[in-house]
Design an enzyme around this catalytic site. Structure first.
Site, PDB file in Angstrom:
ATOM      1  CG  HIS A 171      -2.014  -1.050   1.116  1.00 43.96           C
ATOM      2  ND1 HIS A 171      -3.090  -1.091   1.986  1.00 43.96           N
ATOM      3  CD2 HIS A 171      -2.176  -2.115   0.284  1.00 43.96           C
ATOM      4  CE1 HIS A 171      -3.855  -2.129   1.692  1.00 43.96           C
ATOM      5  NE2 HIS A 171      -3.314  -2.770   0.659  1.00 43.96           N
ATOM      6  CE1 TYR A 274     -13.782  11.369  -1.162  1.00 39.52           C
ATOM      7  CE2 TYR A 274     -11.965  12.484  -0.079  1.00 39.52           C
ATOM      8  CZ  TYR A 274     -12.983  12.485  -1.005  1.00 39.52           C
ATOM      9  OH  TYR A 274     -13.205  13.610  -1.782  1.00 39.52           O
TER      10      TYR A 274
END
Length: 391
Positions: A171, A274
């Site tokens: 990631h 988000y």
């Protein structure tokens, strides 16, 4: 029609295929968040005439050089190679040493908006830290080409780093995009499979940051008053953003890997959160549930999400003439979905329109000036392929 494969040496007809330089002009939560419905499936042989240009080892990013048509491809182990329209292949020297492993290594590669004058390029990669740690960095350099097949990165300088460096090799995100007005560099920074940093304003993991071209925080960022790392941050609550692109209206969108379900496209608005890891439209890999976006309207919901996942690689907004019905739509390079996914934008929401199976994992995608689509496959011996309309 059958897929057409040609060797590099016969690619002379593939001229004038570089994307033009960026056009430098000024430029409520989305209703999405539900799962996509069934969409059209169309075979590649019905849609595309496919030309194979060359192969690369674990490619990650694809960029078409403005003005020349040369395709530059980064390879995760630490090389950048290119192929010109007349079939000449070359390799860049001066590439930085990378921390290769897992999802890490050499990452994105883009041309500066003023590349025709400055010859500057921007790239991202993973560097080693102290102990068993590592993190993504962004650098810029001048591209010097002594011959059509011999280029070098000159005066390479690191201008931004993920903070802090942590253990693990996943990631990183490290996608790059310039704003349409050419003033700002946006960088996606993954949460490094550590979850909670995405909500921590003292670090830049799990964020999208907005910088000046020299890597300093851009004035007017939404959290500038907090100073320090927070002054870089444009948005937060991201997991693993592998795509950043602006639409024709100058709006920034991202493409994000979810966990077990919940891949998503987001309209990226300054200061928005988000929700990761507090909410997602997917669940953890061990099966434990994650609250859905609908349970927390204080977080910004995605424009669209997928369950099952498509495992995206990158995406573009299509603007060409070769596929006129695609104009203004998103074309996603699919890893898990092994092909292209076409998505229509409806205001601040999105809907899947069609899928085009290619039979292999597609890592990156670019549009050429003639409207053809170029894709690079993932993994060992990944093919660089040009997709034109089937005749």
């Amino acid at each position: 029609m059958k897929l057409l494969t040609i060797p590099i040496g016969l690619a002379a007809s593939l001229s004038l295929l570089a994307l033009p330089l960026a056009s430098c002009s000024a430029a409520s939560a989305p209703a999405g968040g539900g799962q996509v419905a069934a969409t059209e499936q169309q075979g590649a042989d019905e849609t595309f005439a496919i030309t194979d240009i060359g192969t690369f080892e674990e490619p990650w990013a694809l960029a078409l050089e403005p003005g020349t048509g040369r395709a530059f491809v980064t390879e995760r182990a630490g090389a950048i190679r290119f192929v010109s329209p007349d079939g000449k292949a070359g390799t860049l020297s001066g590439v930085p040493k990378v921390d290769y492993g897992g999802q890490g290594g050499l990452g994105d590669f883009i041309f500066a908006p003023d590349y025709a004058k400055s010859h500057m390029v921007y790239l991202s990669w993973v560097e080693t830290g102290q102990g068993d740690t590592r993190g993504a960095v962004v650098g810029r350099a001048r591209l010097d080409c002594a011959t059509p097949s011999s280029c070098a990165l000159a005066e390479l300088k690191v201008i931004w780093r993920q903070v802090p460096k942590v253990s693990g090799r996943g990631h990183y995100s490290h996608r790059l995009a310039f704003s349409p007005d050419c003033k700002y560099l946006f960088v996606s920074s993954g949460e490094r499979q550590k979850f909670t940093p995405a909500q921590d304003m003292s670090v830049n993991l799990g964020k999208i940051v907005r910088l000046l071209p020299d890597g300093t925080p851009a004035p007017g960022n939404p959290f500038a008053a907090k100073s320090g790392i927070a002054s870089q941050i444009w948005t937060l609550g991201h997991r693993n953003v592998l795509g950043l692109a602006f639409d024709a209206q100058g709006r920034l969108w991202d493409l994000e890997h979810g966990p077990k379900g919940g891949d998503e496209i987001n309209l990226v608005k300054p200061g928005q959160n988000y929700g990761w890891p507090v909410v997602s439209n997917g669940d953890n890999y061990d099966g434990t549930p994650i609250p859905r976006h609908a349970t927390r309207p204080d977080f910004t919901a995605p424009a669209i999400s997928w369950n099952p996942v498509i495992a995206p690689g990158d995406f573009i907004f299509y603007s060409g003439s070769a596929f006129p019905e695609w104009r203004g739509q998103v074309i996603v390079a699919g890893l898990g979905s092994e092909g292209l996914v076409r998505v229509a934008i409806d205001g601040e929401s999105a809907r899947e329109v069609a899928r085009y199976p290619l039979g292999t994992r597609i890592r990156d995608i670019a549009q050429a000036t003639d409207g053809s689509i170029w894709v690079i496959e993932d993994g060992k011996h990944g093919r660089l392929r040009r997709l034109a309309p089937a005749r």
